[in-house]
Design an enzyme around this catalytic site. Structure first.
Site: not given
Length: 733
Positions: A50-51, A77, A79, A92, A170, A202
């Site tokens: 995550h990130r 991941e 963003d 993010h 994302e 996503q």
């Protein structure tokens, strides 16, 4: 139309999920398939950094991505936001303030929105120093001056470090950035990343995903993200039907993942990737529910769980006496399990027991610990070696013989039937009372009801029965209760099938095997098949656990002197133990009620024949209970309480069988904890019942407190939130 590609999906697994470690499969070499939806539908549970590995390095920097790659994450991941000059960057927030020094560098440009800055301006910012201040335990000098990377820079970096690692991208606030999707697809295509196995998309934006659906190849997965407020108050079936039009999976907030959520996804062959799961305990909880991957700031923790055994469904202590206890747990794969027990929560001095968890018992394992001190709080922890994950709990031993100590018990039954599935709030309310023990009064599963564990009931094989117990153990509230106190578990009919009679039910032995695998039960009880037993809490209370299923004649047999529910041996045992008991309170745990007619007309399942409802009903087991009732009265036994469940409402009844104006014994009925809600019925008058309280329409449990000093028994019925609906103090005669 929904895209047809799936993420490593095995069709055979999706149609009938493989029972990993099923003993029949191991013995024959054949695949044994299991109904349960609560298993991954992919070949491996994906680790999504995550990130980046953002628990260890500043999020969305090359340092965080490098650490994730080193930790063997499957995906990193990203963003994505878009700069003023149309560059895609990894960050993010829609503003620069939280993770950079934008306020210092550009003091007059609040609120520092990404879209208001060019890439050149953003490249002047420090995106790492904030992390060193916020997380000094992970601070490193090289994080100072880290930059916000572009998508192209991330791709180049990943290719260099490990091209096998895929991207999980994302689209953030896509409505703010017109053309974001087209630019994203263009960059990925140019770099050879617009293919299956290299990228997943996503978004919280359905519109963005639907747009991508028409821009990318069919086999590239799209994942619909969900926050709690996106689903609250909506029908899950409708939510998933809509998502299935364009997405191959869902990314829910971890709080949304329940057995029902998993079932809705897996029935549609949609993967579930919850966010953000940052402790091993949380990871294990999600794994027990059958998720297909997880977003985590700590990818190394999930990588370890994928490789090494761990404690998969909590732990429990049970059958506690003054100097002994039984400990239970389950592992994720065959492993040596270490149990440590200590009076000290730091375990500086501990009793250590080890035992192998094997497939024969669905990887459950139990050990008996002896040599304990009476009336003492003990701490325990369990670990599946060589894994590092530990689960801890506590229990209190019974007082020594002849001692009088105050006692608090919680009891209830009927869990996981008639459409009700975990989580169940009552278990948390029970744990909050810090009881000395929990008496689980039967119907601990509903093997014959449809749930995500067995969507096509009834349970037909041992794997189905095991799946039911695992399903209820996904409930964090139940695990909280079981790890905070000890349990005495009773089986009733739904551990096998509705209203069954043990000697005549082909699946009884299978249900019994699963029951004894999943509850901490003394070997001498499970191996003998008896289950009935007496436990003493000093001289305060004797608990007599009955087995109302294994020996009974068929419900349809007309009642008479030769009809039995308990069997002659158990009946004689009960009378002998009652006669020998010098405890102040005698608590008889029966899974079926005394004067509440249950079962069906002409096939009564409880003690009462219900002839007040149907005068021609010749069934029930009243002759046998009359023998117990007469024995209690003839021997002038006082303070006898029957604790029952089964009827799915609360009832408090006292009995005067000889109608002399004196209460001879009482019955305390609670439930359901989580099953269909029943309605109070007319009491059968045979044993002179006097109903003090009856209430239905809510989930509930019972509380019993014995205070020898006050010479008082307190009985309460509480709802799932812990609110008291009934309270009464009975004198200890």
């Amino acid at each position: 139309m929904k895209k047809t590609g799936m993420i490593g999906l095995s069709l055979s697994l999706s149609l009938g999920l493989l029972a990993n470690y099923a003993p029949e499969a191991m013995a024959t070499g054949k695949q044994v398939k299991q109904q349960s939806m609560l298993q991954p539908i992919v070949d491996q549970v994906d680790v999504i950094a995550h990130r980046g590995a953002s628990g260890y390095a500043p999020e969305h920097t090359l340092a965080a991505y490098e650490k994730a790659i080193q930790m063997k994450a499957d995906y990193i991941e990203l963003d994505l936001h878009m700069t003023k000059d149309g560059q895609l960057i990894a960050i993010h927030d829609s503003t620069l303030a939280r993770t950079t020094n934008a306020e210092e560098v550009y003091p007059d440009r609040a609120p520092w929105r990404v879209k208001d800055f060019t890439l050149a301006e953003i490249k002047k910012l420090d995106a790492g120093s904030w992390f060193n201040k916020a997380y000094p335990e992970y601070a490193k000098k090289q994080y100072v001056g880290e930059k916000i990377p572009t998508l192209q820079e991330v791709i180049d970096f990943v290719k260099k470090k490990d091209p096998k690692v895929a991207l999980y991208i994302e689209t953030k606030d896509p409505d703010v950035y017109p053309g974001m999707e087209e630019k994203l697809v263009e960059i990925l295509k140019k770099n050879g990343y617009l293919k299956k196995g290299k990228v997943i998309f996503q978004s919280f934006s359905e519109a963005s995903l639907r747009k991508l659906q028409h821009l990318v190849p069919e086999d590239i997965p799209l994942i619909q993200l969900y926050s709690p407020d996106m689903i609250q108050g909506k029908n899950l079936d409708d939510v998933f039907n809509r998502a299935a039009e364009y997405a191959e999976g869902v990314g829910p907030d971890k709080s949304l993942v329940t057995p029902a959520f998993i079932q809705e996804a897996h029935e549609r062959h949609m993967v579930v990737h919850p966010y953000t799961v940052n402790t091993q305990d949380e990871m294990v909880e999600q794994l027990s529910l059958g998720v297909d991957g997880m977003f985590t700031n700590y990818p190394d923790q999930l990588v370890e769980l994928n490789k090494k055994p761990y404690i998969s469904h909590g732990a429990a202590s049970g059958e506690v006496a003054d100097t002994s206890a039984v400990l239970w747990t389950r592992t994720s794969q065959p492993a040596k399990v270490r149990f440590e027990v200590s009076e000290d929560a730091s375990f500086k001095k501990a009793i250590v027991k080890t035992k192998k968890a094997t497939s024969e018992h669905d990887l459950t394992v139990q050990v008996k610990v002896t040599g304990l001190k009476p009336d003492t709080i003990y701490y325990y922890r369990v670990q599946a070696l060589p894994g590092s994950h530990q689960v801890s709990g506590r229990f209190k031993t019974a007082p020594a013989e002849n001692e009088l100590k105050p006692l608090t018990i919680v009891w209830g039954g009927d869990t996981g039937g008639q459409g009700q599935i975990p989580p169940f709030k009552s278990f948390a309310a029970m744990a909050d009372l810090k009881p000395d023990f929990f008496l689980f009064s039967g119907d601990t599963i509903y093997a014959d009801n449809a749930t995500p564990a067995v969507p096509n009931p009834p349970s037909k094989n041992i794997e189905d029965f095991w799946a039911k117990y695992k399903e209820n153990r996904t409930d964090p509230n139940l695990r909280k209760l079981l790890q905070s106190t000890s349990v005495y578990a009773i089986w009733d009919d739904h551990e096998v099938t509705n209203d069954f009679s043990g000697p005549f039910e082909p699946l009884a032995s299978t249900g019994f095997r699963a029951f004894t695998d999943y509850w901490p039960i003394l070997d001498e009880r499970s191996s003998s098949g008896k289950l009935y037993h007496k436990f003493s809490w000093g001289d305060t209370l004797d608990l007599f656990i009955l087995n109302n299923r294994s020996y009974r004649d068929p419900d349809t047999k007309p009642d008479g002197q030769d009809k039995t529910m308990l069997g002659q041996e158990q009946l004689e045992w009960l009378k002998k133990e009652l006669l020998n008991s010098d405890a102040q309170v005698k608590l008889i745990a029966s899974s079926v009620p005394i004067s509440i007619p249950t079962g069906k007309p002409n096939a009564r399942d409880g003690w009462a024949n219900g002839n007040n409802i149907n005068p021609d009903d010749k069934t029930g087991y009243e002759h046998e209970f009359a023998e117990i009732s007469k024995f209690i009265m003839e021997n002038k036994m006082k303070n006898v309480y029957f604790v029952t469940a089964d009827v799915h409402y609360a009832d408090i009844i006292q009995y005067d069988p000889d109608h002399n104006g004196t209460v001879d014994y009482r019955e305390l009925v609670s439930g359901p904890i989580g099953a269909g809600l029943g309605q109070p019925s007319t009491l059968d008058p045979t044993f002179g019942p006097d109903q003090l309280y009856a209430e239905s329409g809510f989930f509930n449990f019972g509380v019993l407190k014995v205070d020898p000093g006050l010479k008082q028994v307190t009985v309460e019925i509480r709802d799932e939130n812990g609110t008291v609906h009934f309270h009464h103090d009975f004198p200890i005669e």
